[in-house]
Design a protein around this motif. Sequence first.
Motif, PDB file in Angstrom:
ATOM      1  N   UNK A 116       0.903  -1.323   0.112  1.00  0.00           N
ATOM      2  CA  UNK A 116      -0.032   0.121  -0.038  1.00  0.00           C
ATOM      3  C   UNK A 116       0.811   1.067   0.008  1.00  0.00           C
ATOM      4  N   UNK A 117       1.852   1.234   0.831  1.00  0.00           N
ATOM      5  CA  UNK A 117       2.941   2.392   0.996  1.00  0.00           C
ATOM      6  C   UNK A 117       3.562   2.724  -0.552  1.00  0.00           C
ATOM      7  N   UNK A 118       3.632   1.670  -1.330  1.00  0.00           N
ATOM      8  CA  UNK A 118       4.208   1.753  -2.566  1.00  0.00           C
ATOM      9  C   UNK A 118       3.130   1.949  -3.769  1.00  0.00           C
ATOM     10  N   UNK A 119       2.156   2.273  -3.298  1.00  0.00           N
ATOM     11  CA  UNK A 119       1.137   2.674  -4.088  1.00  0.00           C
ATOM     12  C   UNK A 119       0.405   1.480  -4.986  1.00  0.00           C
ATOM     13  N   UNK A 120       0.472   0.174  -4.422  1.00  0.00           N
ATOM     14  CA  UNK A 120       0.249  -1.074  -5.449  1.00  0.00           C
ATOM     15  C   UNK A 120      -1.151  -1.633  -4.749  1.00  0.00           C
ATOM     16  N   UNK A 121      -1.920  -1.363  -5.683  1.00  0.00           N
ATOM     17  CA  UNK A 121      -3.304  -2.078  -5.467  1.00  0.00           C
ATOM     18  C   UNK A 121      -3.447  -3.514  -5.366  1.00  0.00           C
ATOM     19  N   UNK A 122      -3.526  -4.087  -4.210  1.00  0.00           N
ATOM     20  CA  UNK A 122      -3.784  -5.409  -3.919  1.00  0.00           C
ATOM     21  C   UNK A 122      -5.117  -6.040  -3.968  1.00  0.00           C
ATOM     22  N   UNK A 123      -5.295  -7.044  -4.766  1.00  0.00           N
ATOM     23  CA  UNK A 123      -6.601  -7.678  -5.086  1.00  0.00           C
ATOM     24  C   UNK A 123      -6.591  -9.088  -4.971  1.00  0.00           C
ATOM     25  N   UNK A 124      -7.644  -9.896  -4.594  1.00  0.00           N
ATOM     26  CA  UNK A 124      -7.603 -11.344  -4.216  1.00  0.00           C
ATOM     27  C   UNK A 124      -8.676 -11.622  -5.505  1.00  0.00           C
ATOM     28  N   UNK A 125      -8.358 -12.511  -6.409  1.00  0.00           N
ATOM     29  CA  UNK A 125      -9.089 -12.820  -7.641  1.00  0.00           C
ATOM     30  C   UNK A 125      -9.495 -14.253  -7.538  1.00  0.00           C
ATOM     31  N   UNK A 126     -10.445 -14.539  -8.405  1.00  0.00           N
ATOM     32  CA  UNK A 126     -10.924 -15.981  -8.346  1.00  0.00           C
ATOM     33  C   UNK A 126     -10.053 -16.810  -9.525  1.00  0.00           C
ATOM     34  N   UNK A 127      -8.998 -16.350 -10.004  1.00  0.00           N
ATOM     35  CA  UNK A 127      -8.032 -16.949 -10.926  1.00  0.00           C
ATOM     36  C   UNK A 127      -7.367 -18.174 -10.511  1.00  0.00           C
ATOM     37  N   UNK A 128      -7.177 -19.037 -11.310  1.00  0.00           N
ATOM     38  CA  UNK A 128      -6.371 -20.112 -10.974  1.00  0.00           C
ATOM     39  C   UNK A 128      -4.842 -19.515 -10.806  1.00  0.00           C
ATOM     40  N   UNK A 129      -4.408 -18.523 -11.574  1.00  0.00           N
ATOM     41  CA  UNK A 129      -3.056 -18.102 -11.271  1.00  0.00           C
ATOM     42  C   UNK A 129      -2.682 -17.390 -10.095  1.00  0.00           C
ATOM     43  N   UNK A 130      -1.587 -17.874  -9.692  1.00  0.00           N
ATOM     44  CA  UNK A 130      -1.321 -17.720  -8.276  1.00  0.00           C
ATOM     45  C   UNK A 130      -1.168 -16.237  -7.922  1.00  0.00           C
ATOM     46  N   UNK A 131      -0.277 -15.634  -8.923  1.00  0.00           N
ATOM     47  CA  UNK A 131      -0.017 -14.152  -8.608  1.00  0.00           C
ATOM     48  C   UNK A 131       0.300 -13.458  -9.983  1.00  0.00           C
ATOM     49  N   UNK A 132      -0.437 -12.328 -10.245  1.00  0.00           N
ATOM     50  CA  UNK A 132      -0.088 -11.493 -11.314  1.00  0.00           C
ATOM     51  C   UNK A 132      -0.021 -10.026 -10.969  1.00  0.00           C
ATOM     52  N   UNK A 133       1.128  -9.622 -11.430  1.00  0.00           N
ATOM     53  CA  UNK A 133       1.386  -8.024 -10.924  1.00  0.00           C
ATOM     54  C   UNK A 133       1.275  -7.263 -12.327  1.00  0.00           C
ATOM     55  N   UNK A 134       0.836  -6.220 -12.519  1.00  0.00           N
ATOM     56  CA  UNK A 134       0.911  -5.307 -13.731  1.00  0.00           C
ATOM     57  C   UNK A 134       1.832  -4.047 -12.952  1.00  0.00           C
ATOM     58  N   UNK A 135       2.954  -3.931 -13.663  1.00  0.00           N
ATOM     59  CA  UNK A 135       3.708  -2.773 -13.239  1.00  0.00           C
ATOM     60  C   UNK A 135       3.100  -1.550 -13.805  1.00  0.00           C
ATOM     61  N   UNK A 136       2.446  -1.480 -14.656  1.00  0.00           N
ATOM     62  CA  UNK A 136       1.820  -0.057 -15.113  1.00  0.00           C
ATOM     63  C   UNK A 136       0.904   0.312 -14.538  1.00  0.00           C
ATOM     64  N   UNK A 137      -0.175  -0.690 -14.224  1.00  0.00           N
ATOM     65  CA  UNK A 137      -1.104  -0.121 -13.341  1.00  0.00           C
ATOM     66  C   UNK A 137      -0.914  -0.296 -11.955  1.00  0.00           C
ATOM     67  N   UNK A 138       0.159  -0.782 -11.582  1.00  0.00           N
ATOM     68  CA  UNK A 138       0.475  -0.751 -10.102  1.00  0.00           C
ATOM     69  C   UNK A 138      -0.758  -1.734  -9.420  1.00  0.00           C
ATOM     70  N   UNK A 139      -0.750  -2.938 -10.045  1.00  0.00           N
ATOM     71  CA  UNK A 139      -1.976  -3.964  -9.473  1.00  0.00           C
ATOM     72  C   UNK A 139      -1.473  -5.290  -9.445  1.00  0.00           C
ATOM     73  N   UNK A 140      -1.359  -5.695  -8.186  1.00  0.00           N
ATOM     74  CA  UNK A 140      -1.287  -7.118  -7.832  1.00  0.00           C
ATOM     75  C   UNK A 140      -2.558  -7.929  -7.523  1.00  0.00           C
ATOM     76  N   UNK A 141      -2.598  -9.061  -8.053  1.00  0.00           N
ATOM     77  CA  UNK A 141      -3.812 -10.090  -7.911  1.00  0.00           C
ATOM     78  C   UNK A 141      -3.167 -11.295  -7.663  1.00  0.00           C
ATOM     79  N   UNK A 142      -3.678 -11.687  -6.340  1.00  0.00           N
ATOM     80  CA  UNK A 142      -3.275 -12.880  -5.666  1.00  0.00           C
ATOM     81  C   UNK A 142      -4.413 -13.655  -5.808  1.00  0.00           C
ATOM     82  N   UNK A 143      -4.097 -15.049  -6.129  1.00  0.00           N
ATOM     83  CA  UNK A 143      -5.611 -16.090  -6.387  1.00  0.00           C
ATOM     84  C   UNK A 143      -6.092 -16.335  -5.030  1.00  0.00           C
TER      85      UNK A 143
END
Length: 465
Positions: A187-214
């Motif tokens: 959060x302090x790095x400005x990264x939006x953390x989300x928990x998704x329904x995807x089977x992919x364990x982790x996806x990080x979008x450096x442009x959008x600064x969005x991290x998705x954890x399964x």
Amino acid sequence: MSTQKLYAGVKLRELRGRLGLTQKAFADKLGVSLPYLNQMENNHRPVSASVVLALVQEFGFDVTELTTGDAERIVSDMREALADPVFQSATPPLADLRLAASNAPALARAFLDLHRAYRQTHERLASLDEALGREDVSLRPSPWEEVRDFFHYCDNYLDAIDRAAEHYAMPAGIRKDPLFIASETLASAGIDLQFSDSGTLRTYDPLQKRLAISGRASGPTQRFQLLYQVALITQNDLLDATLDLARFATPEARDIAKIGLANYFAGAALLPYRTFQQAALDTRHDLERLSDLFGASVEQVAHRLSTLQRPGAKGIPFFFVRVDQAGTITKRHSATRLQFARFGGACPLWNVHRAFETPGRFLRQLAETPDGVRYFCLARDVSKPGGSFNAPVRRYAIGLGCEVQHADALVYADGLDLRGKFEPIGISCRICERRDCHQRSVPPLERRLRVDPDKRGLLPYEIAE
């Protein structure tokens, strides 16, 4: 002190190099003559008790480092390489291999690199690999093999990264919940953390600064993936500096190694060294209790136990291995004298293979290797569900063990007669010296065979003395 003579010339030379001392200055501080130091550094004389004492008093040196290192690993790897049919002449005696590993480890590693290049080329020829026709073919090891050997020879312990992870997980010496502290860092790095329904364990979008954890992943896996991302964000300079020192041959190897280093940080932050080590002692290395205490998986706990090799604060020397259902080793590390084969699978007599037959149970085994060393071995299956009905389940078995003199410190040894019968196990059939093993799959490459068409025992051949 043991009555066995201690030869540690390479370690003495390494220490003198780190201190930036000449032989004369080093000899003066140790209270020995220059010729005597020269003889010790070249393994012509053993390290004396007075020198060991001086190393502790003058430099605060952890004397256990004198008896540990790469020598056993190098000897094991050279024995396996020399068992290759390409070496048809008599195999050098074990004493010569130990001498080479102790006195000339760089030369021994160069020999192993050369054999690996030969083997890679031989396999390409055997499979008619089209790559032989390309101009970009090299005899370098595969990036995966290069990274595997990097961790293998650094004893799977990286001090700077381990301490950085411990400091991150325990600011002011107090352990914080890894999920909370990782979320706070992101959060302090400005990264939006989300928990998704995807089977992919982790996806990080450096442009959008969005991290998705399964959201399907288990709690330990989610925490580990968050800490992995934290490593890339907060420890990038440290990871790159470590990679610069390693000098990998290809960009691909460097990229794979960076993932490995970030994984190392994540595991060390999830299970901080000193706190985890003390908990391991308090619970007598009960994997399930440690798993509950730290919110980690049994596999993560077992792996971490094998990395507790910090100078001056070492834990029990464990080996750790993970195999798939085909017997292929997918993870391996040993802080013990037991070393794993570089090629092929593990010994079929080892209890790790039987773990698939008894899911959810710990299997215990007393085992003895051909060199006479005895081990207490623990094995259990681990499953990694995909999170849905149609998702595949990955099944593995993990093995954890130590030399039998440490077994009393493990709760799993309770009620077991540690002086009882030890099952004979080996490293790999290719280099195993046992002549009467009923599970042998291939003949030992170091021995001659006798074949008698009129006689059949356990095997269709006899192994000559």
